[in-house]
Design a protein around this motif. Sequence first.
Motif, PDB file in Angstrom:
ATOM      1  N   PHE A 175      -0.380   6.481   5.159  1.00 54.87           N
ATOM      2  CA  PHE A 175       0.218   7.225   6.266  1.00 54.87           C
ATOM      3  C   PHE A 175      -0.402   8.606   6.404  1.00 54.87           C
ATOM      4  CE2 PHE A 175       3.359   4.387   4.395  1.00 54.87           C
ATOM      5  CZ  PHE A 175       3.763   3.665   5.504  1.00 54.87           C
ATOM      6  N   TYR A 215       3.454  -9.499   4.768  1.00 56.74           N
ATOM      7  CA  TYR A 215       2.800  -8.187   4.729  1.00 56.74           C
ATOM      8  C   TYR A 215       2.883  -7.548   3.358  1.00 56.74           C
ATOM      9  CZ  TYR A 215       6.978  -5.140   5.412  1.00 56.74           C
ATOM     10  OH  TYR A 215       8.147  -4.462   5.285  1.00 56.74           O
ATOM     11  N   LYS A 216       3.977  -7.855   2.619  1.00 55.67           N
ATOM     12  CA  LYS A 216       4.077  -7.304   1.277  1.00 55.67           C
ATOM     13  C   LYS A 216       2.941  -7.811   0.392  1.00 55.67           C
ATOM     14  CE  LYS A 216       8.959  -6.903   1.542  1.00 55.67           C
ATOM     15  NZ  LYS A 216      10.175  -7.662   1.321  1.00 55.67           N
ATOM     16  N   HIS A 258       3.797  10.011   2.755  1.00 58.24           N
ATOM     17  CA  HIS A 258       5.006   9.270   2.423  1.00 58.24           C
ATOM     18  C   HIS A 258       5.057   8.827   0.972  1.00 58.24           C
ATOM     19  CE1 HIS A 258       6.578   9.609   6.293  1.00 58.24           C
ATOM     20  NE2 HIS A 258       5.989   8.581   6.878  1.00 58.24           N
ATOM     21  N   LEU A 259       4.891   9.808   0.105  1.00 55.22           N
ATOM     22  CA  LEU A 259       5.150   9.533  -1.304  1.00 55.22           C
ATOM     23  C   LEU A 259       6.613   9.868  -1.576  1.00 55.22           C
ATOM     24  CD1 LEU A 259       1.993  11.250  -2.824  1.00 55.22           C
ATOM     25  CD2 LEU A 259       2.329   8.826  -2.309  1.00 55.22           C
ATOM     26  N   ASN A 312       1.109  -0.829  13.807  1.00 58.62           N
ATOM     27  CA  ASN A 312       2.395  -1.315  13.304  1.00 58.62           C
ATOM     28  C   ASN A 312       2.579  -2.797  13.594  1.00 58.62           C
ATOM     29  OD1 ASN A 312       3.215   1.087  12.187  1.00 58.62           O
ATOM     30  ND2 ASN A 312       4.194   1.801  14.076  1.00 58.62           N
ATOM     31  N   LEU A 343       5.243  -4.333  10.872  1.00 59.46           N
ATOM     32  CA  LEU A 343       6.399  -3.461  10.785  1.00 59.46           C
ATOM     33  C   LEU A 343       7.107  -3.420  12.126  1.00 59.46           C
ATOM     34  CD1 LEU A 343       4.886  -0.431   8.823  1.00 59.46           C
ATOM     35  CD2 LEU A 343       6.349  -2.242   7.933  1.00 59.46           C
ATOM     36  N   PRO A 400       5.213  -0.250  -5.997  1.00 55.46           N
ATOM     37  CA  PRO A 400       4.950  -1.544  -5.338  1.00 55.46           C
ATOM     38  C   PRO A 400       4.896  -2.692  -6.337  1.00 55.46           C
ATOM     39  CG  PRO A 400       3.383   0.118  -4.617  1.00 55.46           C
ATOM     40  CD  PRO A 400       4.150   0.718  -5.744  1.00 55.46           C
ATOM     41  N   ARG A 456      -1.883   3.960  -4.034  1.00 54.35           N
ATOM     42  CA  ARG A 456      -0.667   3.156  -3.986  1.00 54.35           C
ATOM     43  C   ARG A 456      -0.857   1.947  -3.075  1.00 54.35           C
ATOM     44  NH1 ARG A 456       4.593   5.743  -1.533  1.00 54.35           N
ATOM     45  NH2 ARG A 456       3.318   5.383   0.310  1.00 54.35           N
ATOM     46  N   PHE A 463      -0.383   0.075   3.168  1.00 53.58           N
ATOM     47  CA  PHE A 463      -0.309   1.096   4.217  1.00 53.58           C
ATOM     48  C   PHE A 463      -0.683   2.465   3.682  1.00 53.58           C
ATOM     49  CE2 PHE A 463       2.597  -2.255   5.387  1.00 53.58           C
ATOM     50  CZ  PHE A 463       2.400  -2.406   6.747  1.00 53.58           C
TER      51      PHE A 463
END
Lengths: 806, 221
Positions: free
Chosen positions: B90, B82-83, B94-95, B50, B55, B108, B155, B88
């Motif tokens: 997970f 970071y964008k 985390h969809l 992180n 983050l 995104p 993604r 990332f």
Amino acid sequence: MFKNYLKIAWRNLFKNKGYTIINIGGLALGIAVALFIGLWVHDELSFNTNFKNHERIAQVLMNKTGNGETRTRYNHPYPLADELRSTYGDDFDEVVMSSFPGDNVLSLKDKHLNEYGAFMEKGFLRMFSFPMLKGNHNALSNPNAIIISESTAKAFFGDEDPMEKTMQLNNDAVVTVKGVFKNLPKNANIFDALSAFSEPKALQFVASWELYVTMNDWVKTARDQKLWDNNSYLLYAQIADNSSMQSVSDKIKNVLYQHLPEGTKRSNPQIFLHAMEDWHLRSTFQNGQSVGGTIQYVRMFGIIGIFVLLLACINFMNLSTARAQKRAKEVGIRKTVGSRRNQLVGQFMFESLLVTLCAFILACGLVLLFLPFFNQLANKQILFPFVNPIFWIICAGLILVTSLLAGSYPAVYLSSFRPVKVLKGTIRTGRSATSFRKVLVVVQFTVSIILVAGTVVVNRQIQHSKDRPVGYDKNGLVMVEKTTEDYQGKYNALRDALKETGVVQEMAESSSPLTEVWNSNAGYEWEGKDPDFVTNIVAFYVSHDYGNTVDWDLAQGRDFSRDFASDSTSYILNEAAVKYMGLENPIGKKIRWYDGQHEVIGVVKNLLTESPFEPIKPAIYSINYNQTNWINLKLVYGKSLAASLGQIETVFGKFSPGVPLNYQFVDAAFEKKFKTEERMRKLSEIFSILAIFISCLGLFGLATFMAEQRTKEIGIRKVLGASVPSLFQLLSKEFVVLIIVSGLIAVPVAYHFMKQWLENYTYRTSMPWWVFGTAVIGVLLVAILTVSYQAIKAAKVNPIKSLRTE
Amino acid sequence: MLLQLKNIFKWVNSGGQRIFLLKDINLEVAEGEFISVMGPSGSGKSTLLNVIGMLDTFDEGEYNFLDESVHTLKEKHRSNLYKEYIGFVFQSYHLLDDLTVQENLEMPLLYKKFKGSERKAMVADMLDRFNIVGKKDLFPAQLSGGQQQLVGVARALIANPKLILADEPTGNLNSQQSEEIMELFKKLNQEEGVTIIQVTHSEKNAAYGSRIINLLDGRKV
């Protein structure tokens, strides 16, 4: 991007159907209430604005002072109009005298109808730019002219052209139809201020002023002798373009005083202009000053509307933040893939806008559906303003403000989540959010409790005034207005004929109806009177049988009797008059008036004839068969009403052929005195119920999420041996505390407002503590009921189920 | 040099005691590396990831990412960074449940303000590369775990990041699905030169990487 938001929002709404229903439904109710109140307020504010010159039209009023008290009156002496026209011609474009409006019999051959109308000077039509369908604004120039409404024309002539046809007025004068006017909407009412205690009626005809003079000898006398001290006519004026109401008022205020004969100047009459836009909204006068009127209700309901909408917005905020945990993951993901915070705010605001839009559409549906019902309740003719662009602009504004209000907090709150925490699942909707939600719930229930307490007080006030002794027996009492001269001098014949039918127990005549006061006189003198005391006493002229007919209660002395010839000059006082005059032993006392000396033979208990909220005025009853306008009938108890009325109508028909019987039941007429209060009661009842409903809707949603959130805790507690009741208590306790807090805030506020409201009434109810206690407890019970479904459901879940998910 | 951590410390205060989550971490990552971070539960693997992914913050030390000193940057700058460069992946995918596969992939790009036609092309390309064209209109709940993670990786990759951070990407998957995902990572690393840092418990998965970093109690060992 936009499409993505729309998709997410739409799927979200669709997936959480319960939540969506609560949210959109609650908001729709709130918006519907706001729309209804908005339409109502607009209608109230629009009164009389449809007359072209409304900004420059005024009614001439008069302030009269006596014994330190100023009263505002509408009636003026005959010569005043001419005086204003001749001496102040530069200030006025038009000055118009009018008779008091009333029911008159209009006939075409064998067809007779009671129509509500007035006699007016010819300038009236131009001044009010009266909406003529046929004829022009000079229509009233002809001495026999009458103009009739569209609906009256239809009733008499059907599809025929009524122009230049002759009709009969009050079985007396022949009139010629010189014009037809469009039916006036309810919010156009020239005589609005006169109908404070009765339903306003629509104007059906206007007849020429010359006709009024020729039909009534007393008017002719007033005109020919220029009587300055007989106040019997209404006066309207249109000021000149370059002058203002205030400056003209200042100029003319002493005109009447100057012309009064010496000896009658003590009341110091001051005339002034009452602007047309104030006729409906600001027609309550206290001590000569306008103290408002309907405008108070407009303001009050405006505030209620805003509050109900606020309640609905609070629901939205509350539910959205409560659901934060469900949306938190989405926020986290969006942030990690690159969403900026303001983009998230935008997204949530957009969702709020979408919900508000749905709610608005639903609200419009509700308004359309319930508008007829609302119109009936509020006695209005409001139409849904489909084609009014301003309405839609305001609605767009309303939608924007509502969605901003409802969506701002959730948007800011939700977008503030930090992605690491959210995605780890460690986020607990924070303490600040919970306490914010609590504040919102308290606000909601505070408003609800205030509305409930207010409704209870309004109810009590109405009941209190209705329970007030009226001093006579309303049951089976019928009043018939003498619209024609046919009954003059036939009192005994009519009475005998009516009693012969067996359905009428007694008949008597009187100058005023039982529910109004038409005459009051000055100039009474008696032994021991302070010479500076200006008297103003209500006068009832009655026939001998009046007491028996209305069944009044004698407190002292005796009723009028035909056995005493001297009774034709005797007086009966009401108790208020005895007190007013300060008489210790009233019986046998002499009272002097212009027409001589009168002996007091009796005292009756007060008869409630005017406002049920005011003290009863001193009144004198005397025998006078020539001044009576009303025939009062006491029906025999236990007969069929329809049959009785039929027989009565037959008898009346013999005396006044063809004239329709224009009767009212006294108890119904009495009920109308409460029309404003009753309407307010009904509306406030509905609004409080809606407010509670909306609040409970929010509470229900909140309880659902609370229960969901605490599933694990409940599971653990159950495993450790907690019973269902104890869990129920655990889950409801918080809400109970919140509502008690709301009660503590609401009660003083409600007390303050209702105290203020009650001060409008001299005769008013008390506000004991239990009124407020009931309101709080009532709301509390409803709230517990709301929460209990979720609480019990959560408490009954098998702990294995709720703990397995971990 | 892609990024460089110098003497990174991170701690929390609990009951008057300072508990270190990261202690004196020094790390250099070159472009094209495939690093596996290993260690027992609570050793600070995810925290490190992180911090690298910006983050989470740290309390002491320096962090340079592509010659920008992250520790001096303002929040907004940091998130822009970071964008732009980091994707990332997970453990629990985390969809967004309410969006289809295609829409999840597109998201995104929306935030990076790509034009509609570009987005379409890029999404189509990704679907193609990951062989999930047939699944594009399904919702995450209609996919198996492996397929969901495939979408998750797609993604993360769609905006062409320089660095992929994967926090136990196979933690919720069975062995066959795991293998598929790890093969995918390897391919991305070798054929396309994407830098990858993954956190993992499994020696087998760690072996896919070119370098292994072991953590214990917030310290590199």
